[in-house]
Design a protein around this motif. Structure first.
Motif, PDB file in Angstrom:
ATOM      1  N   LYS A 293     -11.484  -7.503   9.631  1.00  0.00           N
ATOM      2  CA  LYS A 293     -11.979  -6.800  10.706  1.00  0.00           C
ATOM      3  C   LYS A 293     -12.580  -5.449  10.202  1.00  0.00           C
ATOM      4  N   VAL A 294     -11.623  -4.755  10.021  1.00  0.00           N
ATOM      5  CA  VAL A 294     -12.271  -3.740   9.291  1.00  0.00           C
ATOM      6  C   VAL A 294     -13.756  -3.969   8.304  1.00  0.00           C
ATOM      7  N   LEU A 295     -14.328  -4.662   7.807  1.00  0.00           N
ATOM      8  CA  LEU A 295     -15.216  -5.065   7.133  1.00  0.00           C
ATOM      9  C   LEU A 295     -16.030  -5.269   8.578  1.00  0.00           C
ATOM     10  N   GLU A 296     -16.588  -6.096   9.391  1.00  0.00           N
ATOM     11  CA  GLU A 296     -17.066  -6.058  10.547  1.00  0.00           C
ATOM     12  C   GLU A 296     -17.563  -4.988  11.031  1.00  0.00           C
ATOM     13  N   PHE A 297     -16.645  -4.232  11.370  1.00  0.00           N
ATOM     14  CA  PHE A 297     -16.467  -2.583  11.839  1.00  0.00           C
ATOM     15  C   PHE A 297     -17.279  -1.482  11.264  1.00  0.00           C
ATOM     16  N   VAL A 298     -17.305  -1.663   9.723  1.00  0.00           N
ATOM     17  CA  VAL A 298     -17.532  -1.091   9.038  1.00  0.00           C
ATOM     18  C   VAL A 298     -19.764  -1.077   8.811  1.00  0.00           C
ATOM     19  N   GLN A 299     -19.363  -2.798   9.165  1.00  0.00           N
ATOM     20  CA  GLN A 299     -21.268  -2.685   8.772  1.00  0.00           C
ATOM     21  C   GLN A 299     -22.062  -3.097  10.216  1.00  0.00           C
ATOM     22  N   LYS A 300     -21.169  -2.771  11.426  1.00  0.00           N
ATOM     23  CA  LYS A 300     -21.930  -3.149  12.244  1.00  0.00           C
ATOM     24  C   LYS A 300     -22.381  -1.718  12.802  1.00  0.00           C
ATOM     25  N   HIS A 301     -21.691  -0.573  12.395  1.00  0.00           N
ATOM     26  CA  HIS A 301     -21.812   0.731  11.982  1.00  0.00           C
ATOM     27  C   HIS A 301     -22.278   1.331  10.701  1.00  0.00           C
ATOM     28  N   ARG A 302     -22.811   0.501   9.732  1.00  0.00           N
ATOM     29  CA  ARG A 302     -22.947   1.568   8.506  1.00  0.00           C
ATOM     30  C   ARG A 302     -22.117   2.215   7.839  1.00  0.00           C
ATOM     31  N   ILE A 303     -21.157   2.192   8.364  1.00  0.00           N
ATOM     32  CA  ILE A 303     -20.058   3.082   7.084  1.00  0.00           C
ATOM     33  C   ILE A 303     -19.956   2.934   5.896  1.00  0.00           C
ATOM     34  N   GLN A 304     -20.559   4.095   4.784  1.00  0.00           N
ATOM     35  CA  GLN A 304     -20.808   3.747   3.746  1.00  0.00           C
ATOM     36  C   GLN A 304     -19.032   4.617   3.012  1.00  0.00           C
ATOM     37  N   VAL A 305     -18.214   5.711   3.900  1.00  0.00           N
ATOM     38  CA  VAL A 305     -17.794   5.947   2.997  1.00  0.00           C
ATOM     39  C   VAL A 305     -16.714   5.887   3.867  1.00  0.00           C
ATOM     40  N   ALA A 306     -14.704   5.670   3.159  1.00  0.00           N
ATOM     41  CA  ALA A 306     -13.919   5.133   4.191  1.00  0.00           C
ATOM     42  C   ALA A 306     -12.183   6.075   3.293  1.00  0.00           C
ATOM     43  N   ILE A 307     -11.750   6.864   3.862  1.00  0.00           N
ATOM     44  CA  ILE A 307     -11.093   7.348   3.205  1.00  0.00           C
ATOM     45  C   ILE A 307      -9.439   6.323   3.397  1.00  0.00           C
ATOM     46  N   LEU A 308      -8.851   6.015   3.173  1.00  0.00           N
ATOM     47  CA  LEU A 308      -7.897   5.115   3.275  1.00  0.00           C
ATOM     48  C   LEU A 308      -6.323   5.783   2.494  1.00  0.00           C
ATOM     49  N   LYS A 309      -4.971   5.168   3.304  1.00  0.00           N
ATOM     50  CA  LYS A 309      -3.578   5.547   2.932  1.00  0.00           C
ATOM     51  C   LYS A 309      -3.571   5.074   1.691  1.00  0.00           C
ATOM     52  N   ALA A 310      -3.207   6.175   0.771  1.00  0.00           N
ATOM     53  CA  ALA A 310      -2.368   5.602  -0.902  1.00  0.00           C
ATOM     54  C   ALA A 310      -1.406   4.566  -1.233  1.00  0.00           C
ATOM     55  N   ASN A 311      -1.489   3.845  -2.180  1.00  0.00           N
ATOM     56  CA  ASN A 311      -0.466   3.244  -2.174  1.00  0.00           C
ATOM     57  C   ASN A 311      -0.928   1.862  -1.130  1.00  0.00           C
ATOM     58  N   SER A 312      -1.272   2.102  -0.301  1.00  0.00           N
ATOM     59  CA  SER A 312      -1.154   0.828   0.810  1.00  0.00           C
ATOM     60  C   SER A 312      -1.060  -0.207   0.392  1.00  0.00           C
ATOM     61  N   PRO A 313      -0.081  -1.500   1.081  1.00  0.00           N
ATOM     62  CA  PRO A 313      -1.092  -2.687   0.557  1.00  0.00           C
ATOM     63  C   PRO A 313      -2.391  -3.356   1.087  1.00  0.00           C
ATOM     64  N   SER A 314      -2.226  -2.084   2.019  1.00  0.00           N
ATOM     65  CA  SER A 314      -3.848  -2.081   3.136  1.00  0.00           C
ATOM     66  C   SER A 314      -4.891  -1.388   2.342  1.00  0.00           C
ATOM     67  N   CYS A 315      -4.269  -0.462   2.679  1.00  0.00           N
ATOM     68  CA  CYS A 315      -5.606   0.697   2.212  1.00  0.00           C
ATOM     69  C   CYS A 315      -5.319   1.283   0.370  1.00  0.00           C
ATOM     70  N   GLY A 316      -4.351   1.043  -0.522  1.00  0.00           N
ATOM     71  CA  GLY A 316      -4.293   1.688  -1.363  1.00  0.00           C
ATOM     72  C   GLY A 316      -5.412   1.437  -2.088  1.00  0.00           C
ATOM     73  N   ASN A 317      -6.280   2.814  -3.250  1.00  0.00           N
ATOM     74  CA  ASN A 317      -7.286   2.488  -3.417  1.00  0.00           C
ATOM     75  C   ASN A 317      -7.829   2.306  -5.335  1.00  0.00           C
ATOM     76  N   LYS A 318      -6.696   2.749  -5.699  1.00  0.00           N
ATOM     77  CA  LYS A 318      -6.044   3.016  -7.051  1.00  0.00           C
ATOM     78  C   LYS A 318      -4.731   2.751  -7.428  1.00  0.00           C
ATOM     79  N   MET A 319      -3.692   2.688  -5.927  1.00  0.00           N
ATOM     80  CA  MET A 319      -2.547   1.867  -7.300  1.00  0.00           C
ATOM     81  C   MET A 319      -1.602   1.624  -5.448  1.00  0.00           C
TER      82      MET A 319
END
Length: 160
Positions: free
Chosen positions: A85-111
Motif C-alpha cells: 500500500k505504501v508503494l502504491e501511494f509512492v507511485q501514485k504521487h511520484r515520491i522519490q524520497v522516504a524518511i523511515l524509522k530506523a531499526n523497524s521491521p517495516s521501516c529500517g533502512n540499514k539495521m
C-alpha cells in the motif's frame, strides 16, 4: 513531497501505542506526508512487537523469511500488505524520497532487530524499506539526517 514514518511526526502508531517524536522532522513536517505501513497492513495499535525471522525485508518479499510477533503469531502478510500500500501511494504521487524509522521491521533502512526479541540488531532492511528501495525510492532514516541534509532534500522535492 517526502514520505515519512508517521511515528516520527509524533503520531502514536508505534507498536506500543507511543510515538517516536523527532523534533527536526516535526519542524519541517509541512513538507512531508506521514504514513505507517504496519497500520496500513491492518495491524492494531497497540500490538505485540514484531521482528523478521531469519533474514530481512528483501527475504520477506522473496518468500524466504517471515515476520513474527513476540507472541509467536506470523504477521508476514500484514507487513507485506502495508508495504504494498505504501508503494502504491509512492507511485501514485511520484515520491522519490522516504524518511523511515530506523531499526523497524517495516521501516529500517540499514539495521533491523535480529528476530530473537533480545535487542540485538543486524544489517538489513525492513519490509517497506526494502520494497521502496527495490522500486528506486531513496530511503533515509532519522539517523541519516541533519538539518542541512533535510533542507536539501526538501528543496529538491517540494515542487513535486
Amino acid at each position: 513531497m517526502i514520505l515519512v514514518s508517521s511515528c516520527l511526526l509524533g503520531n502514536k502508531v508505534k507498536y506500543n501505542g507511543e510515538a517516536n517524536d523527532n523534533p527536526l522532522l516535526k519542524r519541517y513536517g509541512r513538507y512531508m506526508t506521514a504514513i505507517c505501513p504496519e497500520t496500513l497492513g491492518g495491524l492494531p495499535i497497540p500490538r505485540p512487537a514484531a521482528e523478521i525471522q531469519s533474514g530481512d525485508g528483501h527475504d520477506v518479499l522473496a518468500g524466504k523469511a517471515e515476520v513474527k510477533n513476540a507472541m509467536g503469531a506470523v504477521v508476514t502478510e500484514e507487513f507485506r500488505g502495508g508495504a504494498e500500500k505504501v508503494l502504491e501511494f509512492v507511485q501514485k504521487h511520484r515520491i522519490q524520497v522516504a524518511i523511515l524509522k530506523a531499526n523497524s521491521p517495516s521501516c529500517g533502512n540499514k539495521m533491523i532487530y535480529d528476530g530473537h526479541f533480545c535487542g540485538k540488531k543486524i544489517e538489513g532492511q525492513g519490509v517497506t524499506a526494502a520494497l521502496l528501495m527495490q522500486n528506486g525510492v531513496q530511503v533515509y532514516s532519522e539517523n541519516d539526517l541533519d538539518e542541512d541534509t533535510l533542507q536539501r532534500l526538501i528543496a529538491m522535492y517540494k515542487e513535486e
